[in-house]
Design a protein around this motif. Structure first.
Motif, PDB file in Angstrom:
ATOM      1  N   LEU A 175      -7.078   2.368  -0.121  1.00 42.52           N
ATOM      2  CA  LEU A 175      -7.100   1.096   1.173  1.00 42.52           C
ATOM      3  C   LEU A 175      -6.220   1.066   2.458  1.00 42.52           C
ATOM      4  O   LEU A 175      -6.259   1.223   3.447  1.00 42.52           O
ATOM      5  CB  LEU A 175      -6.102   0.492  -0.086  1.00 42.52           C
ATOM      6  N   HIS A 176      -4.757   2.052   1.824  1.00 41.87           N
ATOM      7  CA  HIS A 176      -4.221   3.133   2.767  1.00 41.87           C
ATOM      8  C   HIS A 176      -5.585   3.015   3.867  1.00 41.87           C
ATOM      9  O   HIS A 176      -4.729   2.526   5.406  1.00 41.87           O
ATOM     10  CB  HIS A 176      -3.412   3.875   2.531  1.00 41.87           C
ATOM     11  N   ALA A 177      -5.970   4.152   4.051  1.00 40.32           N
ATOM     12  CA  ALA A 177      -6.838   4.458   5.118  1.00 40.32           C
ATOM     13  C   ALA A 177      -7.750   3.751   5.958  1.00 40.32           C
ATOM     14  O   ALA A 177      -7.701   3.256   7.133  1.00 40.32           O
ATOM     15  CB  ALA A 177      -8.130   5.865   4.652  1.00 40.32           C
ATOM     16  N   ILE A 178      -8.618   2.685   5.268  1.00 42.33           N
ATOM     17  CA  ILE A 178      -9.432   1.841   5.750  1.00 42.33           C
ATOM     18  C   ILE A 178      -8.549   0.610   6.174  1.00 42.33           C
ATOM     19  O   ILE A 178      -8.398  -0.043   7.441  1.00 42.33           O
ATOM     20  CB  ILE A 178     -10.072   0.618   4.051  1.00 42.33           C
ATOM     21  N   VAL A 179      -6.805   0.492   5.957  1.00 44.28           N
ATOM     22  CA  VAL A 179      -5.930  -0.830   6.278  1.00 44.28           C
ATOM     23  C   VAL A 179      -6.106  -0.121   7.909  1.00 44.28           C
ATOM     24  O   VAL A 179      -5.763  -1.328   8.703  1.00 44.28           O
ATOM     25  CB  VAL A 179      -5.081  -1.341   5.970  1.00 44.28           C
ATOM     26  N   MET A 180      -5.678   1.423   8.251  1.00 43.20           N
ATOM     27  CA  MET A 180      -5.262   1.489   8.995  1.00 43.20           C
ATOM     28  C   MET A 180      -5.611   1.408  10.522  1.00 43.20           C
ATOM     29  O   MET A 180      -5.996   0.611  11.612  1.00 43.20           O
ATOM     30  CB  MET A 180      -4.854   2.865   8.687  1.00 43.20           C
TER      31      MET A 180
ATOM     32  N   ALA B 170       2.344   7.776  -3.634  1.00 41.64           N
ATOM     33  CA  ALA B 170       3.369   8.527  -3.770  1.00 41.64           C
ATOM     34  C   ALA B 170       2.641   8.469  -5.915  1.00 41.64           C
ATOM     35  O   ALA B 170       2.408   9.524  -6.166  1.00 41.64           O
ATOM     36  CB  ALA B 170       4.233   8.781  -4.166  1.00 41.64           C
ATOM     37  N   GLU B 171       3.064   7.760  -5.856  1.00 41.35           N
ATOM     38  CA  GLU B 171       2.854   7.182  -6.906  1.00 41.35           C
ATOM     39  C   GLU B 171       0.960   6.918  -8.015  1.00 41.35           C
ATOM     40  O   GLU B 171       1.577   7.574  -9.490  1.00 41.35           O
ATOM     41  CB  GLU B 171       3.486   5.758  -8.367  1.00 41.35           C
TER      42      GLU B 171
ATOM     43  N   ILE C 150       0.959  -1.516   0.139  1.00 44.82           N
ATOM     44  CA  ILE C 150       0.133  -0.012  -0.314  1.00 44.82           C
ATOM     45  C   ILE C 150       1.135   1.846   0.096  1.00 44.82           C
ATOM     46  O   ILE C 150       1.258   2.065  -0.390  1.00 44.82           O
ATOM     47  CB  ILE C 150      -0.922   0.200   0.911  1.00 44.82           C
ATOM     48  N   ASP C 151       1.347   1.530   1.048  1.00 39.67           N
ATOM     49  CA  ASP C 151       2.075   2.728   1.907  1.00 39.67           C
ATOM     50  C   ASP C 151       3.307   3.252   0.106  1.00 39.67           C
ATOM     51  O   ASP C 151       3.220   4.649  -0.534  1.00 39.67           O
ATOM     52  CB  ASP C 151       2.757   2.720   2.921  1.00 39.67           C
TER      53      ASP C 151
ATOM     54  N   GLY D 298       1.991  -2.646  -7.250  1.00 37.16           N
ATOM     55  CA  GLY D 298       0.985  -1.547  -7.821  1.00 37.16           C
ATOM     56  C   GLY D 298      -0.479  -2.727  -8.206  1.00 37.16           C
ATOM     57  O   GLY D 298      -0.229  -1.357  -9.044  1.00 37.16           O
ATOM     58  N   ALA D 299      -1.130  -3.050  -8.901  1.00 37.23           N
ATOM     59  CA  ALA D 299      -1.612  -3.737 -10.077  1.00 37.23           C
ATOM     60  C   ALA D 299      -3.361  -3.667  -9.226  1.00 37.23           C
ATOM     61  O   ALA D 299      -3.409  -3.002  -8.300  1.00 37.23           O
ATOM     62  CB  ALA D 299      -1.431  -5.450  -9.752  1.00 37.23           C
TER      63      ALA D 299
END
Ligand code: WTA
Length: 653
Positions: free
Chosen positions: A118-123, A91-92, A86-87, A328-329
């Motif tokens: 996904l980043h926000a949800i997984v955190m 950026a890209e 995720i993280d 990153g797929a």
């Protein structure tokens, strides 16, 4: 049987593929040779495809020697799998879709989740797990259907260093209970219900039934609302995810994990009644899952990739979640089945979401083949560029149909051979490099050293037929069996000392291509699912009317293999069709629907050696209705049982 037919048809690599794919034939040869000649150097370089917080120094520290089996990769490195999935991409490609979720029925719609989302949800998920007392190293059992929350929960565990143990929702509550107990999980994540092919799966109820058998073991059950149906919630123990998530912070930094810290456990069938908890670790697993995903499927930016496997199996772990997301797929997850609401569902999804890379199982292909070409041809499938197959040998006829009808003759097929224990694909064509032969998994992936051995362990050169072993380690290899390192060594490394025994048979042709010939142990492959015959036998003898049982596989048109049970009753005259049905539903209830026995033959005795060992080879032959080669029956303790078995056989061609 599947895969046994020798085939001479060859589909050469199409020119565009040789030009465009990451790996062409020359590159394959060069990279493969380098990977075998100097694995340290090869994997030192390719380990860099993931982000490390602290770099590794030692690349490979592995031994297959009896008494000293030990598998470590990238030892000193530290990283985090969720960071890599995720993280690292934010950026890209923060606004790129990470996951497309497609609901059971078309009216359930679809959902796209970007990497940023996904980043926000997984955190959030990670903080919810923490709020339930989950700490680094704890094992969390996931009993989740094909919903995005399965991905979130897996990544959330990885983020905080917890170990997930996913149990497929096709496992019944008994199997779930034993897996929760074996894993020692205090926290279980499930859904109120699942939806699959229009049917409701009573998941929370199954968890409740499992926990009734394990008083005091589980302190928290986190329930995702899928259907919103009212379910029993035990005060203090059960919590809805959405209620917990309202109370936790937004941010959760990834935990720094060692390369060899465990990432997950996955239980799978073996040759005893007790499933084995295969342990996969962090660094090497991710490197291998990501690299195979990129090269085997030739994943390029812009591809829409869809793997139809269940999230509760290794294929779901490595090729719905970890491999694709590390690259990153955009990975599609489908809740339903290929035949609901009609037999065109897969092709409908492919057209709607412009799927370019499609990875499924021979059992699905065989069942769709039966519905005819029309159901496929009425969809365009223009977006497709590659097809994949996994889980069991694909017979040449189904391969040809998949190629000609689904792929319109223009999509290469990657027939990928691997196992829960291998973490990722080991033997497979690479679409830009390998000429394709229907029914052949063809060539080893980089770093993989297959050998064919005879029963005595002699390595066979050239054209050969025998047992498949792997002579050296690769980064994605399972490291041990949970809380049972001795069994790990015994099952995989003691039959052929110094080598990993796959428990599969294989044939190598004059071009060096491998075709798999099926399991050589007491595991049968039903619709791509591993079924330990000992597990079915144990469930049968648990029934009050059964005194002894022996289970074998036989060729089945759709399922690949069917389950054939020989049952000896406590009272012979109790044999009836009703009892037959009762036994089938008994095992199904105990173990889950894949354990549906196809044939129950009542027997008076079983063929045994004078030392009392059941001779399964003979039982297999009778189930196949093939007596041409019953083999040597002179060692039978009681030759008269054979006649009764043959006279009463249920498959007659
Ligand atoms: C079988 C699934 C032939 C094999 C990834 C193996 C295959 C078992 C293939 C592992 C294939 C899997 N051709 N046989 N392409 N793929 N198998 O652990 O017998 O669920 O040992 O892993 O499936 O099943 P598992």
């Amino acid at each position: 049987m599947n895969g046994k037919k020798q085939t001479t048809v060859v589909y050469p690599v199409p020119k565009e593929w040789a030009e465009r794919a990451f790996i062409n034939a020359q590159r394959y040869e060069a990279m493969y040779a380098a990977s075998i000649a100097n694995p340290e150097e090869f994997w030192r370089e390719h380990g860099k495809r993931i982000h490390w917080f602290k770099p590794y120094n030692t690349v490979k520290n592995t031994s297959f020697e009896p008494g000293k089996v030990s598998i470590k990769w990238y030892e000193e490195g530290t990283t985090n799998v969720s960071y890599n999935c995720i993280d690292r991409h934010l950026a890209e490609r923060g606004d790129q879709v990470a996951t497309i979720w497609v609901g059971d029925h078309p009216k359930d719609g679809a959902r796209s989740i970007t990497y940023r989302e996904l980043h926000a949800i997984v955190m959030k998920w990670a903080n919810v797990l923490k709020s339930q007392g989950v700490r680094k190293g704890d094992v969390v059992t996931l009993y989740l259907p094909m919903i995005p929350e399965a991905t979130y929960a897996m990544l959330a565990c990885a983020r905080i260093g917890a170990v997930h143990s996913a149990v497929s929702t096709i496992c019944a509550s008994n199997s779930l209970a034993s897996r929760i107990a074996d894993a020692g999980s205090k926290v279980v994540v499930t859904a109120d219900q699942g939806l699959r092919g229009g049917h409701k799966l009573e998941l929370k109820a199954a968890v409740d039934a499992a926990l009734d058998k394990l008083p005091g073991v589980v302190t928290s059950v986190i329930v995702v609302k899928r259907t919103g149906a009212p379910v029993g919630m035990l005060k203090g123990r059960d919590h809805y995810y959405n209620e917990l998530s309202d109370t936790v912070p937004e941010q959760c930094p990834p935990e720094e994990m060692k390369a060899e810290d465990p990432l997950f456990i996955l239980f799978t069938s073996g040759s005893t009644a007790k499933p084995k908890g295969v342990v996969h670790t962090t660094g090497g697993y991710l490197v291998y899952a990501a690299m195979t995903h990129q090269y085997v499927f030739d994943y390029h930016d812009g591809d829409i990739y869809w793997c139809t496997a269940d999230i509760g199996w290794i294929t779901g772990h490595s090729y719905i979640v970890y491999g694709p997301l590390a690259n990153g797929a955009t990975t599609l997850m489908f809740e339903g089945v290929p035949t609901y609401p009609n037999v065109s569902r897969y092709w409908d999804i492919i057209d709607k979401h412009k799927v370019s890379l499609f990875y499924t199982a021979p059992t699905a292909i065989r069942s769709l083949m039966r519905s005819g070409e029309g159901a496929v041809k009425s969809y365009s499938r223009a977006s497709l560029r590659l097809l994949g197959s996994v889980g069991e040998p694909i017979d040449p006829k189904s391969w040809e149909w998949y190629h000609r009808v689904v792929g319109d003759g223009r999509c290469p097929i990657v027939d990928t051979w691997w196992q829960t224990e291998t973490g990722g694909i080991l033997i497979t064509p690479l679409p830009g490099a390998t000429d394709l032969k229907p029914g052949s998994a063809s060539k080893p992936f980089f770093g993989v050293k297959p050998e064919i051995v005879d029963a005595a362990g002699n390595v066979l050169d050239g054209v050969a037929d025998g047992n498949l072993v792997i002579a050296d380690s690769w980064p994605g290899q399972g490291r041990t069996l949970y809380r049972d390192p001795e069994r790990f060594e015994q099952e995989y490394f003691s039959p052929y000392p110094g080598k990993y025994f796959t428990r599969d048979g294989a044939r190598r042709d004059a071009d060096g291509d491998y075709s798999m010939t099926g399991r050589v142990d007491d595991v049968i492959n039903v619709s791509g699912h591993r079924i330990g015959t000992a597990e079915v036998e144990a469930a049968l003898v648990a029934h009050a009317s059964v005194s002894e049982a022996a289970v074998v596989g036989y060729p089945h048109e759709i399922k690949g293999q069917g389950i054939y049970a020989y049952v000896i009753l406590i009272e012979d005259d109790a044999a009836s069709d009703d009892l037959r049905k009762e036994l089938v539903s008994w095992v199904r209830r105990e173990k889950g629907p894949t354990f549906t026995i196809d044939k129950v033959q009542f027997a008076l005795g079983l063929p045994k050696t004078s030392s009392g060992k059941i001779i399964r080879r003979i039982l297999g032959k009778i189930a196949e209705d093939d007596f041409t080669a019953l083999g040597d029956t002179s060692t039978l303790a009681d030759p008269s049982v054979l006649e009764h078995l043959i006279d009463n056989r249920l498959n007659r061609n």
